[in-house]
Structure formats: structure tokens, C-alpha cells
Design a protein around this motif. Structure first.
Motif, mmCIF file in Angstrom:
data_model
loop_
_atom_site.group_PDB
_atom_site.id
_atom_site.type_symbol
_atom_site.label_atom_id
_atom_site.label_comp_id
_atom_site.label_asym_id
_atom_site.label_seq_id
_atom_site.Cartn_x
_atom_site.Cartn_y
_atom_site.Cartn_z
ATOM 1 N N TYR A 25 31.194 -46.570 12.234
ATOM 2 C CA TYR A 25 32.096 -47.372 12.436
ATOM 3 C C TYR A 25 33.074 -47.482 11.307
ATOM 4 O O TYR A 25 33.971 -48.452 11.071
ATOM 5 C CB TYR A 25 31.508 -48.826 12.699
ATOM 6 C CG TYR A 25 30.436 -49.411 11.831
ATOM 7 C CD1 TYR A 25 30.855 -49.825 10.538
ATOM 8 C CD2 TYR A 25 29.173 -49.023 12.022
ATOM 9 C CE1 TYR A 25 30.020 -50.277 9.594
ATOM 10 C CE2 TYR A 25 28.079 -49.592 11.196
ATOM 11 C CZ TYR A 25 28.494 -50.284 10.073
ATOM 12 O OH TYR A 25 27.626 -50.345 8.982
ATOM 13 N N GLY A 70 33.726 -47.543 -0.367
ATOM 14 C CA GLY A 70 32.774 -46.535 -0.853
ATOM 15 C C GLY A 70 31.396 -47.098 -1.015
ATOM 16 O O GLY A 70 31.071 -48.290 -0.872
ATOM 17 N N GLU A 71 30.533 -46.308 -1.548
ATOM 18 C CA GLU A 71 29.257 -46.673 -2.185
ATOM 19 C C GLU A 71 29.313 -46.787 -3.595
ATOM 20 O O GLU A 71 29.540 -45.718 -4.269
ATOM 21 C CB GLU A 71 28.161 -45.637 -1.461
ATOM 22 C CG GLU A 71 26.772 -45.895 -2.224
ATOM 23 C CD GLU A 71 26.421 -47.456 -2.119
ATOM 24 O OE1 GLU A 71 26.632 -48.109 -1.144
ATOM 25 O OE2 GLU A 71 25.899 -47.926 -3.052
ATOM 26 N N SER A 118 23.739 -53.401 2.913
ATOM 27 C CA SER A 118 23.961 -53.374 4.380
ATOM 28 C C SER A 118 22.936 -52.736 5.205
ATOM 29 O O SER A 118 22.435 -51.482 4.422
ATOM 30 C CB SER A 118 25.254 -52.469 4.464
ATOM 31 O OG SER A 118 26.331 -52.915 3.491
ATOM 32 N N MET A 148 34.584 -54.987 13.279
ATOM 33 C CA MET A 148 36.158 -55.470 12.961
ATOM 34 C C MET A 148 37.164 -54.139 13.041
ATOM 35 O O MET A 148 36.596 -52.946 12.937
ATOM 36 C CB MET A 148 36.321 -55.929 11.528
ATOM 37 C CG MET A 148 35.543 -57.376 11.272
ATOM 38 S SD MET A 148 36.033 -57.855 9.694
ATOM 39 C CE MET A 148 35.087 -56.823 8.547
ATOM 40 N N MET A 167 38.448 -49.081 5.139
ATOM 41 C CA MET A 167 37.520 -49.823 4.459
ATOM 42 C C MET A 167 36.968 -49.079 3.000
ATOM 43 O O MET A 167 36.702 -50.040 2.133
ATOM 44 C CB MET A 167 36.516 -50.598 5.295
ATOM 45 C CG MET A 167 36.042 -51.816 4.812
ATOM 46 S SD MET A 167 35.345 -52.913 6.181
ATOM 47 C CE MET A 167 34.391 -54.032 5.318
HETATM 48 N N1 SAM Z 1 28.830 -48.764 0.614
HETATM 49 C C1 SAM Z 1 28.708 -50.155 0.493
HETATM 50 C C2 SAM Z 1 27.911 -50.701 1.768
HETATM 51 O O1 SAM Z 1 27.488 -49.898 2.695
HETATM 52 O O2 SAM Z 1 27.629 -52.068 1.901
HETATM 53 C C3 SAM Z 1 29.822 -50.889 0.357
HETATM 54 C C4 SAM Z 1 31.171 -50.569 1.237
HETATM 55 S S1 SAM Z 1 31.011 -50.837 2.788
HETATM 56 C C5 SAM Z 1 32.813 -50.634 3.356
HETATM 57 C C6 SAM Z 1 30.728 -52.552 2.901
HETATM 58 C C7 SAM Z 1 30.503 -53.497 4.282
HETATM 59 O O3 SAM Z 1 31.303 -53.404 5.359
HETATM 60 C C8 SAM Z 1 29.058 -52.847 4.713
HETATM 61 O O4 SAM Z 1 28.389 -53.887 4.962
HETATM 62 C C9 SAM Z 1 29.712 -52.362 6.129
HETATM 63 O O5 SAM Z 1 28.747 -52.398 7.142
HETATM 64 C C10 SAM Z 1 30.820 -53.052 6.434
HETATM 65 N N2 SAM Z 1 31.807 -52.531 7.500
HETATM 66 C C11 SAM Z 1 32.426 -51.451 7.402
HETATM 67 N N3 SAM Z 1 33.142 -51.138 8.416
HETATM 68 C C12 SAM Z 1 33.155 -52.370 9.133
HETATM 69 C C13 SAM Z 1 33.716 -52.813 10.515
HETATM 70 N N4 SAM Z 1 34.726 -52.133 10.973
HETATM 71 N N5 SAM Z 1 33.417 -53.946 10.983
HETATM 72 C C14 SAM Z 1 32.782 -54.844 10.149
HETATM 73 N N6 SAM Z 1 31.945 -54.319 9.064
HETATM 74 C C15 SAM Z 1 32.375 -53.181 8.359
#
Ligand code: SAM
Length: 353
Positions: A42, A87-88, A138, A210, A348
Motif C-alpha cells: 500500500y 522511507g525507512e 509500524s 489513505m 509517502m
Molecule cells: N518506514 C517507516 C515505517 O514503516 O514506519 C516510516 C515511513 S512509513 C511511510 C510511515 C507510516 O506510513 C507507516 O506506519 C506506514 O504503514 C504508513 N503508511 C504508508 N502508506 C500508507 C497509506 N496509504 N495509508 C495509511 N498509512 C500509510
């Protein structure tokens, strides 16, 4: 560079700056890399972010010194909370050095990191020692087959759980655990996640799926509304709403009602789709290459790297930032529709989650 209007008053005197809807600038999310060791379906689907995907060159990334320089200016205009993300973030080498630089800024009241937890078990102590206060990890399911299908790199649940425990043991507590709920994918994991983290001291938060970016094929039908999540959990583990910790908190808080256990704890629901919270949004996002985005769903950013690298002084950078914030009027989640979902929004993984 997108140029905001020229303003007639000395901008630094207006701090904390309010935007065109009266919202202050309080939080800055800093993306330190556009790369990730997961390919969550996603967020960074493999069909787009595959072997041929061109990630940013190292020279395009802001250095830690540049990030800290900008962060100081943001803090002078009202920012109190910083979050390192991506990113991570743990795939960016020596990110602990950035933590140390950010925590040393006068006026920073909170410094947190969002991570997928894959590398956390080995890094938690060093991050805490560098000055990190909290982590959000996450985790989308406790079921390995579901989680591995979602992260799409076969990463096991157990190692994320190790990361969460290591973070708590290192003092990065309370650890928040974020679960994105997607219908038909991991909605069956909601209750087991609640049961697993109830009474653990960690705070589980359920996030509505989202339409960030434009590569994940988002459809409203895939969203599991927070109200449904609360019904699923509440049917087995009774819940009561509790007050927010502060104005603008994105998660609505609910505590477990458990007569026999005062430490059952709480959960949060983040309802960006069904109960937009734009009216309190005080967040800005700095991308890995130094573009500022004033909304998670933005289609364009403002280039601060150019200023950092062209000899601009603090005053010029600060004026540019204040001018951007003063004219900000974003409220995407309040005007979301099937039409807006297809806009060319920034991914994102690049803008920072
Ligand atoms: N890599 C890190 C992580 O996994 O937490 C930080 C970046 S990640 C983009 C940050 C958060 O955004 C994560 O909890 C991820 O699950 C959430 N996320 C990414 N895409 C999303 C979406 N389409 N809708 C809701 N949450 C989303």
C-alpha cells in the motif's frame, strides 16, 4: 523554486506563525531517505519501486548538517516536535548522528522516529543514547502470512516484535505501534493485535488506509473506518473514549475498561479518511532532498535545498519559510473525493510518513 508572495512585515516577528486558517507551525517531519527495506503493497508497491526504480542520488540528499540547520530555523518559527521518518530512516547510515544534532537544538521539546522496526533491535540503545525520545513502529499484523504478504519482502513478525521490546527496554517508551488497516487484507488481524498489545505498555494505533501518493491504487472500498475497528475491538474488549493529550493530536484515544486490570492501557484510531483532522493540522514535511510540503497529500513542494546551497543566510531562509506557512490553506482530507484520489500526489516514501 515555487515563490510565495512577498510580504510586507518582518516575518520572524510573527512567530509562532499561523497559516491562512490560523493553524500554527508546530511539528516537522523529516524524511532522511526515500529508500526502504520493505515494499509494503500500500506504500511502495514492487511494480513501481522495483529494481529499475531511480532513487535519489546521495548528492541530492540533505546532509545531516543541512537538516539540522533547517530544523533550527523551523524551531525559531514555532516548531516544537520533530519526527525522523522516510522511507525507512534506519537504512540511512549513522542516523544517530542526526538525532544528536537535532536534540541539541534549543526549543525542541520532542524528538521521535517512525520505523518499520526491522533494524531496531540492534539500534535502539544507540538511538536512545544519541537523544531520541520515542519511536513509533509500524506493524500490520501478527500473522506472518498476512504481514509478509503486506511487506512483500518476507520479513517476519517476530523480528519487529524484538525491535519493539528492544526499544521499550532502551527507554524509547511508550512505544507506539501503527497498524494500517486495509479491507480484505489485514482487517482480520485487528482483534489479535489489540489482544497482543493490551496491557503491554505499548500504544497500538489503527490507521485508516489513505490515498497518499498515486501508485497504490487506493479505493474508498478498501478503507476500514475507525468506527468499525472500534466496534470489532469493543465487542470483545470494552473501550471508553479519553481526552486528547494536546490539541491537534491525530489519534483519538480509547482506554480499555477492565475492572481487574488498571494497566490494560489504551489504543488510538487515526481517521484521516472518515474524520479529517485538517483544522488542527500543524505539520510540515521536509523531503529527503529538502523540499517542504505543507500537506501529506500535496502535489508540489518548496525547494529549501537550493537556498541552503546558494549561500542564503538564516534570515532569508526563515522569511521564505514564514511566507510559505502564512499562505498555507491545505485541507485535503476535508475535500477528498474519488476525483482528488487520482491527483499526482507525492509518494509517502519520499515525503515522509
Ligand atoms: N518506514 C517507516 C515505517 O514503516 O514506519 C516510516 C515511513 S512509513 C511511510 C510511515 C507510516 O506510513 C507507516 O506506519 C506506514 O504503514 C504508513 N503508511 C504508508 N502508506 C500508507 C497509506 N496509504 N495509508 C495509511 N498509512 C500509510
Amino acid at each position: 523554486m515555487v515563490v510565495p508572495p512577498v510580504l510586507s512585515r518582518p516575518l520572524r516577528e510573527t512567530a509562532p506563525v499561523g497559516d491562512s486558517l490560523g493553524r500554527p507551525l508546530r511539528d516537522l517531519r523529516i524524511s532522511v531517505t526515500d529508500r526502504c527495506n520493505f515494499r509494503c503493497v500500500y506504500c511502495m508497491p514492487k511494480e513501481i519501486f522495483g529494481r529499475d526504480f531511480q532513487f535519489l542520488e546521495r548528492s541530492a540528499l540533505l546532509t545531516f548538517e543541512e537538516i539540522a540547520w533547517l530544523a533550527r530555523i523551523f524551531v525559531s518559527l514555532g516548531v516544537e516536535k520533530l519526527r525522523i521518518t522516510g522511507g525507512e530512516p534506519l537504512v540511512r547510515r549513522d542516523v544517530e548522528q542526526l538525532v544528536a544534532q537535532l536534540v541539541a537544538i534549543d526549543g525542541v521539546r520532542d524528538l521521535a522516529m517512525t520505523t518499520n522496526g526491522a533494524l531496531l533491535a540492534d539500534r535502539a540503545e544507540a538511538l536512545r543514547a544519541a537523544g531520541l525520545r520515542r519511536v513509533t513502529v509500524s506493524l500490520d499484523s501478527l500473522d506472518d502470512s498476512v504481514f509478509q504478504a503486506m511487506n512483500d519482502v518476507g520479513f517476519p513478525v517476530a523480528r519487529v516484535l524484538d525491535g519493539i521490546e528492544a526499544a521499550a527496554a532502551a527507554g524509547l517508551a511508550p512505544v507506539k505501534v501503527n497498524m494500517v488497516v486495509k479491507r480484505g487484507v489485514n482487517d482480520q488481524s485487528v482483534l489479535s493485535m489489540a489482544e497482543r498489545f493490551r496491557g503491554s505498555g505499548h500504544i497500538l494505533r489503527f490507521i485508516e488506509y489513505m490515498d497518499v501518493g498515486h501508485t497504490n491504487g487506493w479505493r474508498m472500498d478498501d478503507v476500514v473506518p475507525s468506527a468499525e475497528v472500534l466496534r470489532i475491538i469493543g465487542a470483545e474488549l470494552p473501550l471508553l473514549p479519553i481526552d486528547p493529550n494536546y490539541t491537534g493530536e491525530v489519534a483519538e484515544r480509547w482506554r480499555y475498561v477492565d475492572a481487574g486490570n488498571d494497566d490494560a492501557g489504551e489504543i488510538g484510531v487515526i481517521s484521516s479518511v472518515t474524520r479529517a483532522f485538517c483544522s488542527d493540522c500543524s505539520r510540515a514535511r521536509l523531503s529527503t532532498e529538502g523540499k517542504l510540503y505543507t500537506c501529506l497529500f500535496a502535489t508540489q513542494g518548496f525547494d529549501f535545498r537550493a537556498l541552503l546551497r546558494d549561500g542564503s543566510d538564516d534570515e532569508r531562509i526563515s522569511d521564505y519559510l514564514a511566507a510559505i506557512w502564512l499562505q498555507r490553506g491545505d485541507r485535503y482530507s476535508e475535500i477528498r473525493s474519488e476525483h482528488t484520489a487520482t491527483l499526482p500526489k507525492i509518494e509517502m516514501s519520499y515525503i515522509g510518513g
